[in-house]
Design an enzyme around this catalytic site. Structure first.
Site, short mmCIF file in Angstrom:
data_model
loop_
_atom_site.label_atom_id
_atom_site.label_comp_id
_atom_site.label_asym_id
_atom_site.label_seq_id
_atom_site.Cartn_x
_atom_site.Cartn_y
_atom_site.Cartn_z
N HIS A 131 -1.20 -11.26 11.74
CA HIS A 131 -0.95 -10.11 11.23
C HIS A 131 -0.76 -9.16 12.47
O HIS A 131 -1.52 -9.26 13.33
CB HIS A 131 -1.85 -9.70 10.46
CG HIS A 131 -1.74 -8.20 10.27
ND1 HIS A 131 -0.72 -7.37 9.82
CD2 HIS A 131 -2.75 -7.16 10.40
CE1 HIS A 131 -0.72 -6.17 9.57
NE2 HIS A 131 -2.23 -5.81 10.18
N GLU A 160 0.81 -1.29 0.16
CA GLU A 160 0.08 -0.17 0.05
C GLU A 160 0.99 1.33 0.02
O GLU A 160 0.23 2.36 0.20
CB GLU A 160 -0.82 0.01 1.19
CG GLU A 160 -0.29 0.24 2.61
CD GLU A 160 -1.41 0.20 3.80
OE1 GLU A 160 -1.37 1.22 4.40
OE2 GLU A 160 -1.73 -0.89 3.85
N CYS A 193 -3.09 -4.34 4.58
CA CYS A 193 -2.28 -5.19 5.24
C CYS A 193 -2.74 -6.70 4.91
O CYS A 193 -1.99 -7.55 4.75
CB CYS A 193 -2.19 -5.28 6.57
SG CYS A 193 -1.67 -3.74 7.31
#
Length: 455
Positions: free
Chosen positions: A255, A86, A120
């Site tokens: 994550h 990103e 993410c």
């Protein structure tokens, strides 16, 4: 192709992170916040820092270069390359096209794949796309490379949750780390929990409370779906009455925006296990009518399940948090940095045969849970041995980084903020502090064209 390629998964991994870091305890003192706010409250000890010499292109160039060198792979053997990031420098030109300059000497331009985004989650999306290619009629037998890379930068009040890193996975058949087929579970919804609407800024807009709720809610939806799908898959394979619960998995990797959220996530898994199998928790029977939606910010419930999950966290998740703790929030890289941390946390013989549960989350939001199986062959010269051996440099490299003072860190962040997207521009930081073999930004011309060199 008459049958599926066998044992499709991860053949090699390359992991890079900044050569500079700032100490979170020193940052607490510098920012005049209460002691432990960053180290205990977030669970972070150190944070990787990129100067203006490093951008997403340079990180990815370095990682691809090192992956190919360390694994002795010919560029002609790559048929797919996809980048999940990103960290956007250009609204049109992809990072993947920048990486193609590494292929020029080989003459290989027949490489599918492109960039993919969504916070993410995008590294996982790139991984799934690579798997689809290998299991499709388009696969020509060559390897796929999956790139998960980001530079996480926040405004000053949130700066301790930054970090940076790039991780590459070499994907192919007959892999030592197999990605299980037919059992993925996903949960996707619309939410403004974390987003970047200002394309002229590196900083996100964050609704912190909503972001935590979305993350945990996604976990609550993915985990039972994943367990159900896994049970059904095993039943189809003739493995009747296999119970999929917390005991089935040898490790849980998440994550990791910050380590404390991962610890809370393990507590959520125990809460899910309690809802599914209340008879296992005789001391919690008074909570049998608990509803998920009432628990996200209930501190009493959180404490109960944090205490209940402590042993599970220490055994099956904490080993995966070394890089998250030392480098910080690497956005899409963080889940796979967790996998690397796990792989280098114990002897290869202990890794063999393990089943790993992976949870991927990206704001906005998109989430998936999937599993990996590690090969049972850990003998010298095996594919697993080669993969793990190629990661042995990571722990020493973490120790070889150069520490910045909080003031130096703040100055670097100010320079990035003032010069982000400026053209023409020549970076002011010295490349001398970079690790050997690192690609760095040399200059940007008046047409925003970026030129890179290698240390």
């Amino acid at each position: 192709m008459a049958h599926w390629p066998e044992d499709v998964g991860i053949i090699g991994i390359e992991m890079i992170f900044p050569s500079l870091y700032v100490d979170q305890a020193e940052l607490e003192t510098y920012d005049e916040v209460s002691p432990g706010k960053y180290t205990m409250g977030l669970g972070q000890d150190k944070m990787g820092v990129c100067t203006d010499r490093e951008d997403i292109n340079s990180l990815c160039l370095t990682a691809v270069d090192k992956l190919m060198e360390r694994n002795n792979i010919d560029y002609n053997d790559i048929g797919w390359l996809e980048v999940g990031t990103e960290t956007i420098l250009d609204k049109v030109k992809s990072v993947k096209t920048v990486l193609m300059q590494l292929f020029e000497e080989s003459g290989n331009t027949d490489v599918e794949g492109i960039d993919t985004i969504n916070a993410c989650y995008r590294g996982t999306a790139a991984l799934f796309n690579a798997l689809i290619w290998i299991e499709s009629s388009s696969w020509d037998g060559r390897y796929a490379i999956v790139v998960a890379a980001d530079i996480a930068i926040y405004a000053k009040e949130c700066s301790p949750t930054g970090g940076a890193g790039a991780l590459l996975m070499l994907i192919g058949a007959n892999a030592p780390i197999v990605i299980d087929r037919g059992v993925r579970a996903s949960h996707m919804k619309h939410a403004y929990d974390f987003y970047k609407p200002d394309l002229m800024s590196e900083y996100p807009v964050v609704d912190g409370k909503l972001s935590v709720q979305c993350y945990l809610s996604a976990l609550d939806h993915c985990y039972p779906r994943f367990c159900s799908k896994t049970e059904k898959y095993l039943k189809r394979c003739g493995k009747e009455n296999t119970k999929i619960d917390l005991d089935y998995f040898d490790a849980f990797v998440f994550h990791s925006p910050y380590c404390k959220l991962v610890q809370k996530s393990v507590a959520r898994l125990v809460l899910n296990d309690f809802i599914q199998y209340p008879e296992k928790y005789q001391d919690l029977q008074q909570l049998r009518n608990l509803k998920f939606e009432d628990t996200y910010f209930d501190r009493d419930i959180e404490k109960i399940f944090m205490d209940k999950s402590k042993q599970l966290f220490e055994k099956k998740t904490k080993p995966s948090l070394m890089l998250a703790n030392q480098v910080g929030n690497m956005y899409t890289t963080s889940l796979y940095g967790g996998l690397v941390s796990l792989l280098i946390s114990e002897d290869i013989g202990e890794l063999a045969g393990k089943c790993i549960c992976m949870f991927s989350y990206g704001s906005g939001f998109a989430a998936s849970m999937f599993s990996l199986h590690i090969s049972t062959d850990s003998s010298p010269g095996s594919t697993l041995s080669r993969l793990v051996t190629n990661l042995t440099h990571i722990k020493p490299q973490v120790q070889q980084r150069v520490k910045l003072s909080p003031g130096e860190f703040e100055n670097i962040m100010e320079i990035r903020e003032q010069n982000h997207h400026k053209a023409p521009y020549t970076p002011v930081a010295s490349p001398n502090t970079l690790f050997p073999g690192t690609w760095y930004l040399e200059s940007i011309d008046s047409m925003h064209r970026r030129k890179y060199k290698r240390v």
